[in-house]
Design a protein around this motif. Structure first.
Motif, mmCIF file in Angstrom:
data_model
loop_
_atom_site.group_PDB
_atom_site.id
_atom_site.type_symbol
_atom_site.label_atom_id
_atom_site.label_comp_id
_atom_site.label_asym_id
_atom_site.label_seq_id
_atom_site.Cartn_x
_atom_site.Cartn_y
_atom_site.Cartn_z
ATOM 1 N N CYS A 1 55.571 -50.403 57.301
ATOM 2 C CA CYS A 1 55.783 -49.067 56.721
ATOM 3 C C CYS A 1 55.516 -49.073 55.221
ATOM 4 O O CYS A 1 54.872 -48.157 54.679
ATOM 5 N N SER A 2 56.001 -50.110 54.534
ATOM 6 C CA SER A 2 55.818 -50.177 53.081
ATOM 7 C C SER A 2 54.348 -50.266 52.714
ATOM 8 O O SER A 2 53.877 -49.576 51.791
ATOM 9 N N ALA A 3 53.601 -51.108 53.419
ATOM 10 C CA ALA A 3 52.170 -51.228 53.134
ATOM 11 C C ALA A 3 51.450 -49.912 53.404
ATOM 12 O O ALA A 3 50.543 -49.514 52.654
ATOM 13 N N SER A 4 51.846 -49.214 54.458
ATOM 14 C CA SER A 4 51.206 -47.939 54.774
ATOM 15 C C SER A 4 51.564 -46.869 53.747
ATOM 16 O O SER A 4 50.734 -46.032 53.382
ATOM 17 N N VAL A 5 52.823 -46.903 53.263
ATOM 18 C CA VAL A 5 53.225 -45.954 52.220
ATOM 19 C C VAL A 5 52.420 -46.200 50.953
ATOM 20 O O VAL A 5 51.963 -45.254 50.289
ATOM 21 N N ILE A 6 52.223 -47.454 50.589
ATOM 22 C CA ILE A 6 51.426 -47.775 49.399
ATOM 23 C C ILE A 6 49.996 -47.272 49.571
ATOM 24 O O ILE A 6 49.368 -46.805 48.611
ATOM 25 N N PHE A 7 49.479 -47.370 50.790
ATOM 26 C CA PHE A 7 48.127 -46.880 51.068
ATOM 27 C C PHE A 7 48.047 -45.367 50.914
ATOM 28 O O PHE A 7 47.122 -44.842 50.289
ATOM 29 N N HIS A 8 49.007 -44.645 51.484
ATOM 30 C CA HIS A 8 48.969 -43.180 51.464
ATOM 31 C C HIS A 8 49.427 -42.607 50.128
ATOM 32 O O HIS A 8 48.934 -41.557 49.707
ATOM 33 N N TYR A 9 50.396 -43.254 49.481
ATOM 34 C CA TYR A 9 50.976 -42.708 48.258
ATOM 35 C C TYR A 9 50.909 -43.757 47.140
ATOM 36 O O TYR A 9 51.939 -44.349 46.767
ATOM 37 N N PRO A 10 49.724 -44.018 46.623
ATOM 38 C CA PRO A 10 49.593 -45.067 45.587
ATOM 39 C C PRO A 10 50.331 -44.728 44.305
ATOM 40 O O PRO A 10 50.597 -45.606 43.486
ATOM 41 N N GLY A 11 50.674 -43.457 44.107
ATOM 42 C CA GLY A 11 51.450 -43.084 42.931
ATOM 43 C C GLY A 11 52.911 -43.443 43.032
ATOM 44 O O GLY A 11 53.647 -43.349 42.047
ATOM 45 N N GLY A 12 53.352 -43.873 44.223
ATOM 46 C CA GLY A 12 54.743 -44.275 44.405
ATOM 47 C C GLY A 12 55.606 -43.157 44.961
ATOM 48 O O GLY A 12 55.228 -41.982 44.962
ATOM 49 N N THR A 13 56.768 -43.534 45.445
ATOM 50 C CA THR A 13 57.714 -42.568 46.019
ATOM 51 C C THR A 13 59.006 -42.482 45.219
ATOM 52 O O THR A 13 59.928 -41.755 45.604
ATOM 53 N N SER A 14 59.088 -43.216 44.121
ATOM 54 C CA SER A 14 60.341 -43.234 43.351
ATOM 55 C C SER A 14 60.518 -41.982 42.515
ATOM 56 O O SER A 14 61.607 -41.720 42.005
ATOM 57 N N GLY A 15 59.435 -41.194 42.355
ATOM 58 C CA GLY A 15 59.527 -39.981 41.552
ATOM 59 C C GLY A 15 59.258 -40.211 40.096
ATOM 60 O O GLY A 15 59.320 -39.276 39.292
#
Length: 868
Positions: A250-264
């Motif tokens: 999941c983390s690798a896929s999140v990095i792929f889809h959201y390279p700007g990050g999810t921390s805000g």
């Protein structure tokens, strides 16, 4: 692992952990200055490579969490930077020993370390050492960031070597079984040659290699290893590590889809360029670039052919599948009591992803699960942090009231009974942050629109808590402001008993610290606006009243300038309050005591004369007259009124009153004019009264009789009286009946002019009764009317039956409203104004003969004009 990292997000799996700690005695402010500069190096582009290494810094990290480094490599401390002060060469050996002791805490996992020494100069500082940097002072250290970049590159070299070592297939070698701390005792005595055991070892190692690839910037390789680990671990029901492999995927896929990050945090991550990522974009619209090292893809016997890159991108989960895999991973973690921290952090990561996807309801399910995860015995500080983070996450997904609830729980935790020194300031600060979630504002103007938002019962509870917290903070002024706000905005929702309790509390607070209209500034920059009591009392209407007739200025063309305004100065305003019916719920039991109520004005120097009143309960409309005296000429603006209720002073503006149309008024104040006080030598009459008459006298005269009246005028003002004129005017419809009733001589009075303040002058006035009996018979009929008498007593005309008999007989007494009064108007003209006096003459003239009972003549004198 007992201490969760509530700031965790999916992209943290790609970072390496570096701990920055002070060593010895280091000033706190200086340490955090250096820490801020160090942490600014959050990502480093590796030389001779397309990869970027991301770094996560912590200034405090529990050593027990480091033991989970094999389970998830981003939890492993791989770098240590120590900051210390050393002033002399004698201190250096001890400083060096401390540094080695500090490294031993994380020694089993450290890749490299650095020591930054401040204050040491001389021979020791001139020695060139790789792991130590010397600086003369905290202000003189220009290359700190450059040294940190070199340090990060050295970490990358070690990381890459470990990745290659673990990823290479070594046939015949027995794989190491990676374990979490609580598993070690469970694997004692297991058959290490069984197929089940070997698959467990292979699956865990694949997952571990996937972590290393992800940290090393090889996203696609990490996806491949995670998929393989999931298949191997699922086949042997290794649920804990299966959950970790799914979370890694999941983390690798999140990095792929959201390279700007999810921390805000905007601008926290700067992705690089990759051709493989470009290929992946064709399959996933909106996907961003990822970092790939094509030369490293052959280390696991995986072809580097670019034709397979497109297929390899399929290993990345879709945005929908990411959440499903997170759910499965969290479900697997939930099977292990000791994995509560891992489960909680996974929930937080999933919520951050769902927040970006704007799937609030699903995010709330993850948060609800996080609330019930048992982490054992947490300290009060950890509980506060947990509830605060839950509040922030609910705010992130738009659940504002839920966010406010958990922030309030955190606030109450700050002052829990188990805490030796309750943190009332922290409690108060957190309570203030809950206000928006409960649709509550501390600005009373937001409640003046008439529509109430939010749950009043919850808002009342919160306001009471703010009052109590501010009192425990030792700030009574803050308590008064919050209690005033509660009473003003929540009056409609208080029961009679609650109103009584709140007002009693307010009076107790204001006895020590009176409330006012000043703005209260809090340390964090928040400003509390004043709270005017517009509901205590409630004003229903406001009107500007003119002066009494005797005090109104009169414009005289002969004496006054053409530019002088005849407008009246403002004297008083009536205010009515408290409707008996609809406002019954807004009254406070017993009496509402307003200790002071006065006019609130601007522009002209104005002396407002305060009034005090007590409004009984259920009193209905209650008129109040407010009086004031302007001290200078000009235009005065009446903006509202000032009150003092329960020790709180309020400036209430008319424009802010509900239901009051007036927003203020402007009144022109003329310059000072003379003021005269009038008295007469005759006794006052009780029969005539009018607002235009300040003095009325009565006397009885026979026809032909004359009597003298002395009028005394006293200058009670501050202006001199320079000119005096006396005029009379007969107000009658029967002029033919009257002769010269009033005569006077002003020569003596004029000789006393100018009349200074405090001086007086007397004017003799002769009153003569001269009746003309030559009227016609029809005139006598008009005058003859039974029961007409100026004294109110019935009097009949003695000639009535002779002149014209009437067939009907009227009653002796008639309605007083039918009486006809004839008046004489006398005006006294001074240099700046005219003062009028009214003398009623015979009211109902009848033929008086010598044998008749004498009639009564009333003399009414209007009070002089009094101007301020």
């Amino acid at each position: 692992m007992s201490v969760p990292d509530y700031m965790q997000c999916a992209e943290d799996h790609q970072t390496v952990l570096v701990v920055v700690q002070p060593m010895g005695i280091v000033p706190e402010d200086q340490f955090f200055r250096i820490y801020k500069r160090i942490s600014s190096v959050s990502q480093v582009s590796i030389r001779d490579s397309q990869r970027v290494l991301f770094i996560r810094y912590r200034h405090h990290y529990p050593p027990e969490n480091n033991e989970w480094g094999d389970f998830q490599t981003h939890r492993k401390v791989v770098g240590l930077i120590s900051v210390t002060s050393c002033n002399t060469a004698k201190e250096w050996p001890q400083t060096s020993d401390r540094f080695h002791g500090q490294k031993e805490v994380f020694g089993s996992t450290l890749y490299d370390s650095r020591l930054l020494v401040f204050g040491l100069q001389g021979e020791v500082a001139e020695q060139q050492r790789t792991d130590v940097a010397f600086y003369p002072s905290y202000d003189d250290c220009p290359d700190v960031e450059k040294r940190v970049e070199d340090f990060v590159e050295s970490i990358f070299i070690v990381l890459e070597s470990k990745r290659l070592d673990r990823a290479t297939d070594k046939s015949g070698d027995k794989l190491q079984l990676l374990c979490v701390p609580f598993e070690k005792k469970d694997f004692v005595g297991l058959d290490t040659d069984s197929r089940h055991y070997k698959k467990r070892c292979q699956g865990r190692m694949r997952k571990h290699v996937g972590d290393l690839c992800l940290q090393a910037g090889m996203l696609q390789d990490a996806l491949v290893h995670y998929h393989m680990a999931v298949e191997l671990l699922r086949s042997v029901n290794d649920f804990l590590w299966l959950g970790a492999a799914l979370e890694g995927l999941c983390s690798a896929s999140v990095i792929f889809h959201y390279p700007g990050g999810t921390s805000g945090k905007s601008g926290a991550r700067k992705p690089g360029v990759s051709s493989a990522a470009d290929a992946g974009k064709r399959h996933r619209p909106g996907a961003q670039e990822v970092l790939i090292d094509p030369g490293a893809l052959t280390t696991n016997a995986i072809s580097a052919d670019t034709s397979t890159e497109i297929g390899r991108a399929k290993n990345c989960l879709s945005q929908e599948d990411i959440i499903e895999k997170y759910k499965e991973a969290i479900s697997n973690y939930g099977k292990y009591k000791s994995a509560g921290v891992i489960e909680l952090e996974a929930c937080i990561k999933a919520v951050r992803v769902l927040a970006i996807q704007k799937r609030a309801m699903e995010a709330s399910e993850f948060l609800q699960n996080a609330v019930y995860i048992n982490l054992g015995q947490l300290s009060e500080e950890e509980k506060i942090q947990r509830y605060s983070v839950l509040s922030e996450l609910y705010e992130l997904i738009g659940f504002h009231r839920k966010s406010a609830f958990f922030k309030r729980v955190a606030a109450m935790q700050c002052v829990a009974p188990t805490i030796p020194e309750p943190g009332w300031k922290a409690c108060y600060k957190l309570l203030l942050e809950t206000l928006p979630g409960y649709s509550l504002s501390l600005d009373p103007k937001d409640f003046s629109k008439g529509t109430h938002r939010g749950w009043a019962a919850v808002q009342l509870r919160l306001l009471h808590e703010l009052v109590y917290a501010s009192r425990r903070m030792g700030n009574p002024g803050l308590s008064v402001r919050h209690l005033s706000f509660l009473l003003q905005t929540m009056l409609d929702f208080l029961s009679d008993q609650e109103k009584k309790e709140v007002t009693q509390s307010l009076e107790n607070y204001t006895s020590k610290c009176p409330g006012g209209m000043e703005v209260i500034s809090l340390p964090d920059g928040l400003k509390l606006p004043p709270v005017p009591f517009t509901k205590l009392p409630i004003v229903r209407s406001v009107s500007l009243l003119n002066l009494p007739a005797s005090l109104r200025p009169h414009k005289v063309k002969g004496l006054l300038g053409q530019g002088m305004s005849s407008a009246s100065p403002f004297i008083y305003s009536p205010i009515t309050m408290h409707s008996r019916g609809d406002e019954r719920s807004k009254k406070i039991g017993e009496y509402l005591h307003v200790s002071k109520m006065s006019i609130y004005s601007s522009s002209v120097d104005f002396e407002s004369l305060p009034a005090a009143l007590s409004l009984p309960a259920e009193s209905g409309l209650y008129p109040v007259t407010l009086v004031g005296v302007p001290r200078t000429a000009g235009n005065i603006t009446i903006n509202g009124y000032h009150t003092s209720v329960f020790g709180v002073s309020s400036d209430c503006l008319l424009e802010g009153l509900v239901g009051v149309k007036s927003s203020g008024c402007m009144v022109e104040v003329v310059p000072s004019l003379p003021r005269l006080q009038l008295c007469t030598s005759l006794p006052r009459s009780a029969h005539l009264s009018s607002e235009d008459l300040s003095t009325s006298v009565s006397l009885q005269l026979f026809n032909g009789e004359t009597q003298q009246l002395t009028i005394t005028l006293e200058n009670i003002g501050t202006e001199m009286l320079n000119t005096l004129e006396l005029t009379s005017k007969t107000l009658s419809t029967k002029e033919k009946l009257f002769g010269e009733f009033l005569t006077w001589d002003l020569q003596d009075a004029l000789s006393h002019l100018p009349l200074k303040s405090g001086q007086s002058v007397s004017i003799p006035v002769n009153i003569s009764a001269k009746l003309d009996f030559s009227g016609q018979e029809n005139l006598l009929h008009d005058l003859n009317d039974d029961g007409i008498s100026v004294t109110g007593l019935p009097v009949s005309s003695p000639l009535r039956q002779v002149l014209k008999p009437r067939a009907e007989n009227k009653p002796v007494g008639t309605d007083a409203s039918k009486n006809e009064f004839n008046h004489v108007k006398v005006g006294i003209l001074s240099s700046n104004c005219v003062h009028y006096f009214f003398f009623p003459s015979l009211s109902a003239v009848e033929f008086l003969q010598p044998e008749c009972t004498p009639k009564t003549i009333f003399l009414c004198i209007l009070k002089q004009a009094q101007l301020t």
